[in-house]
Scaffold this motif. Structure first.
Motif, mmCIF file in Angstrom:
data_model
loop_
_atom_site.group_PDB
_atom_site.id
_atom_site.type_symbol
_atom_site.label_atom_id
_atom_site.label_comp_id
_atom_site.label_asym_id
_atom_site.label_seq_id
_atom_site.Cartn_x
_atom_site.Cartn_y
_atom_site.Cartn_z
ATOM 1 N N ASP A 72 58.284 10.873 60.005
ATOM 2 C CA ASP A 72 56.983 10.575 60.624
ATOM 3 C C ASP A 72 56.596 9.101 60.458
ATOM 4 O O ASP A 72 55.455 8.727 60.673
ATOM 5 C CB ASP A 72 55.893 11.475 60.049
ATOM 6 C CG ASP A 72 55.656 11.250 58.562
ATOM 7 O OD1 ASP A 72 56.380 10.441 57.933
ATOM 8 O OD2 ASP A 72 54.732 11.889 58.018
ATOM 9 N N ASP A 73 57.569 8.258 60.055
ATOM 10 C CA ASP A 73 57.390 6.812 59.834
ATOM 11 C C ASP A 73 56.599 6.471 58.581
ATOM 12 O O ASP A 73 56.300 5.306 58.342
ATOM 13 C CB ASP A 73 56.776 6.105 61.049
ATOM 14 C CG ASP A 73 57.748 6.024 62.207
ATOM 15 O OD1 ASP A 73 58.971 5.979 61.956
ATOM 16 O OD2 ASP A 73 57.279 6.007 63.361
ATOM 17 N N SER A 74 56.249 7.474 57.798
ATOM 18 C CA SER A 74 55.633 7.173 56.502
ATOM 19 C C SER A 74 56.734 6.748 55.543
ATOM 20 O O SER A 74 57.930 6.836 55.856
ATOM 21 C CB SER A 74 54.881 8.391 55.958
ATOM 22 O OG SER A 74 55.789 9.436 55.644
ATOM 23 N N ARG A 75 56.337 6.252 54.374
ATOM 24 C CA ARG A 75 57.282 5.840 53.341
ATOM 25 C C ARG A 75 56.905 6.518 52.038
ATOM 26 O O ARG A 75 55.728 6.636 51.699
ATOM 27 C CB ARG A 75 57.245 4.316 53.122
ATOM 28 C CG ARG A 75 57.487 3.452 54.346
ATOM 29 C CD ARG A 75 58.897 3.640 54.873
ATOM 30 N NE ARG A 75 59.270 2.649 55.864
ATOM 31 C CZ ARG A 75 59.149 2.793 57.167
ATOM 32 N NH1 ARG A 75 58.607 3.891 57.673
ATOM 33 N NH2 ARG A 75 59.565 1.848 57.993
ATOM 34 N N THR A 121 57.949 -5.733 53.106
ATOM 35 C CA THR A 121 56.552 -5.469 53.458
ATOM 36 C C THR A 121 55.768 -4.996 52.240
ATOM 37 O O THR A 121 54.632 -5.440 52.002
ATOM 38 C CB THR A 121 56.476 -4.426 54.588
ATOM 39 O OG1 THR A 121 57.182 -4.941 55.727
ATOM 40 C CG2 THR A 121 55.044 -4.115 54.967
ATOM 41 N N SER A 164 62.148 5.897 54.052
ATOM 42 C CA SER A 164 61.471 6.113 55.321
ATOM 43 C C SER A 164 61.559 7.594 55.688
ATOM 44 O O SER A 164 62.615 8.202 55.566
ATOM 45 C CB SER A 164 62.149 5.243 56.377
ATOM 46 O OG SER A 164 61.456 5.323 57.585
ATOM 47 N N ILE A 174 53.014 6.120 51.604
ATOM 48 C CA ILE A 174 52.389 5.152 52.492
ATOM 49 C C ILE A 174 52.511 5.725 53.899
ATOM 50 O O ILE A 174 53.604 5.774 54.467
ATOM 51 C CB ILE A 174 53.081 3.775 52.391
ATOM 52 C CG1 ILE A 174 53.028 3.262 50.951
ATOM 53 C CG2 ILE A 174 52.443 2.788 53.361
ATOM 54 C CD1 ILE A 174 53.876 2.026 50.699
ATOM 55 N N HIS A 175 51.394 6.193 54.432
ATOM 56 C CA HIS A 175 51.411 6.827 55.756
ATOM 57 C C HIS A 175 51.483 5.799 56.875
ATOM 58 O O HIS A 175 52.122 6.032 57.895
ATOM 59 C CB HIS A 175 50.188 7.720 55.935
ATOM 60 C CG HIS A 175 50.166 8.863 54.972
ATOM 61 N ND1 HIS A 175 50.975 9.964 55.112
ATOM 62 C CD2 HIS A 175 49.474 9.061 53.831
ATOM 63 C CE1 HIS A 175 50.775 10.798 54.105
ATOM 64 N NE2 HIS A 175 49.867 10.274 53.316
ATOM 65 N N ASP A 176 50.783 4.681 56.682
ATOM 66 C CA ASP A 176 50.798 3.613 57.675
ATOM 67 C C ASP A 176 50.419 2.307 56.986
ATOM 68 O O ASP A 176 50.162 2.283 55.784
ATOM 69 C CB ASP A 176 49.872 3.924 58.861
ATOM 70 C CG ASP A 176 48.444 4.224 58.429
ATOM 71 O OD1 ASP A 176 47.920 3.537 57.522
ATOM 72 O OD2 ASP A 176 47.828 5.129 59.015
ATOM 73 N N LEU A 177 50.389 1.228 57.736
ATOM 74 C CA LEU A 177 50.126 -0.089 57.158
ATOM 75 C C LEU A 177 48.763 -0.175 56.469
ATOM 76 O O LEU A 177 48.588 -0.948 55.529
ATOM 77 C CB LEU A 177 50.246 -1.180 58.222
ATOM 78 C CG LEU A 177 51.652 -1.415 58.768
ATOM 79 C CD1 LEU A 177 51.628 -2.432 59.899
ATOM 80 C CD2 LEU A 177 52.592 -1.852 57.660
ATOM 81 N N ASP A 178 47.798 0.638 56.912
ATOM 82 C CA ASP A 178 46.474 0.638 56.278
ATOM 83 C C ASP A 178 46.527 1.125 54.834
ATOM 84 O O ASP A 178 45.638 0.823 54.041
ATOM 85 C CB ASP A 178 45.488 1.498 57.076
ATOM 86 C CG ASP A 178 45.153 0.889 58.430
ATOM 87 O OD1 ASP A 178 45.297 -0.338 58.595
ATOM 88 O OD2 ASP A 178 44.753 1.657 59.333
ATOM 89 N N ASP A 179 47.566 1.893 54.492
ATOM 90 C CA ASP A 179 47.718 2.414 53.128
ATOM 91 C C ASP A 179 48.326 1.391 52.163
ATOM 92 O O ASP A 179 48.329 1.609 50.958
ATOM 93 C CB ASP A 179 48.624 3.654 53.123
ATOM 94 C CG ASP A 179 47.977 4.870 53.756
ATOM 95 O OD1 ASP A 179 46.752 4.875 53.960
ATOM 96 O OD2 ASP A 179 48.724 5.830 54.047
#
Length: 141
Positions: free
Chosen positions: A131-134, A41, A128, A6-11
Motif C-alpha cells: 500500500d506504499d506505506s513503510r 528520505t 516498503s 509510515i503511511h505517507d509523507l505526512d507521517d
C-alpha cells in the motif's frame, strides 16, 4: 527495540521524532532496505527533527555527507556505500575516525561493509509495503 509505520509523507516528522526517542545512547545506525525503500528520505526527516538546517541528500557519489551541527554541537555523518566494491575502500577516507567519534552516523548499504560496523550499532530496516506505506524496525544485532 522499536517499530514505526509510515503511511505517507505526512507521517515522517512523527516517525522521525519516535526514532530519535528510541535511539538511546547509540550513535551508529545501519539503514537497510531495497533501493527506493525510503532510507534517504527517512534520514532527511531525522536530520530535520534534530534541527539540522543543511540540505540532506543521498551521498551516493560523494560516499559521505556531513550535516549540522545539531543543537548539541555534534555533526551527523551520512554514508552511502552502494558504490563501494570492497570494504577496505572505506579506509581511504577515514571511515574509522567518523564511526568511532561521538557524532551520529547514518549508514546506507551497510551490507557492503558488514565486517567493519562498530560494536553497538543499530540496524534500521525499512520495508516498503504493497500500500506504499513503510515499516521501520530498529534493532541491535
Amino acid at each position: 527495540m522499536a517499530q514505526f509505520v509510515i503511511h505517507d509523507l505526512d507521517d515522517l516528522p512523527a516517525a522521525a521524532r519516535s526514532f530519535i526517542a528510541a535511539m538511546g545512547d547509540s550513535s551508529v545506525f545501519a539503514f537497510r532496505g531495497a533501493m527506493g525503500a525510503g532510507k534517504t528520505t527517512f534520514i532527511k526527516a531525522i536530520c530535520e527533527a534534530l534541527g539540522v538546517s543543511d540540505v540532506v541528500n543521498s551521498p551516493t557519489f560523494a560516499i559521505i555527507n556531513e550535516y549540522g551541527p545539531m543543537a548539541d554541537g555534534r555533526p551527523i555523518y551520512h554514508f552511502d556505500f552502494y558504490r563501494i566494491d570492497k570494504p577496505e575502500e572505506v579506509f581511504d577516507f577515514g571511515y574509522e575516525e567518523y564511526v568511532y567519534s561521538d557524532a551520529l552516523c547514518f549508514i546506507e548499504w551497510p551490507e557492503k561493509i558488514e565486517s567493519l560496523l562498530p560494536p553497538g550499532y543499530v540496524n534500521v530496516y525499512i520495508e516498503s509495503q504493497s500500500d506504499d506505506s513503510r515499516i521501520v524496525v530498529m534493532e541491535r544485532p
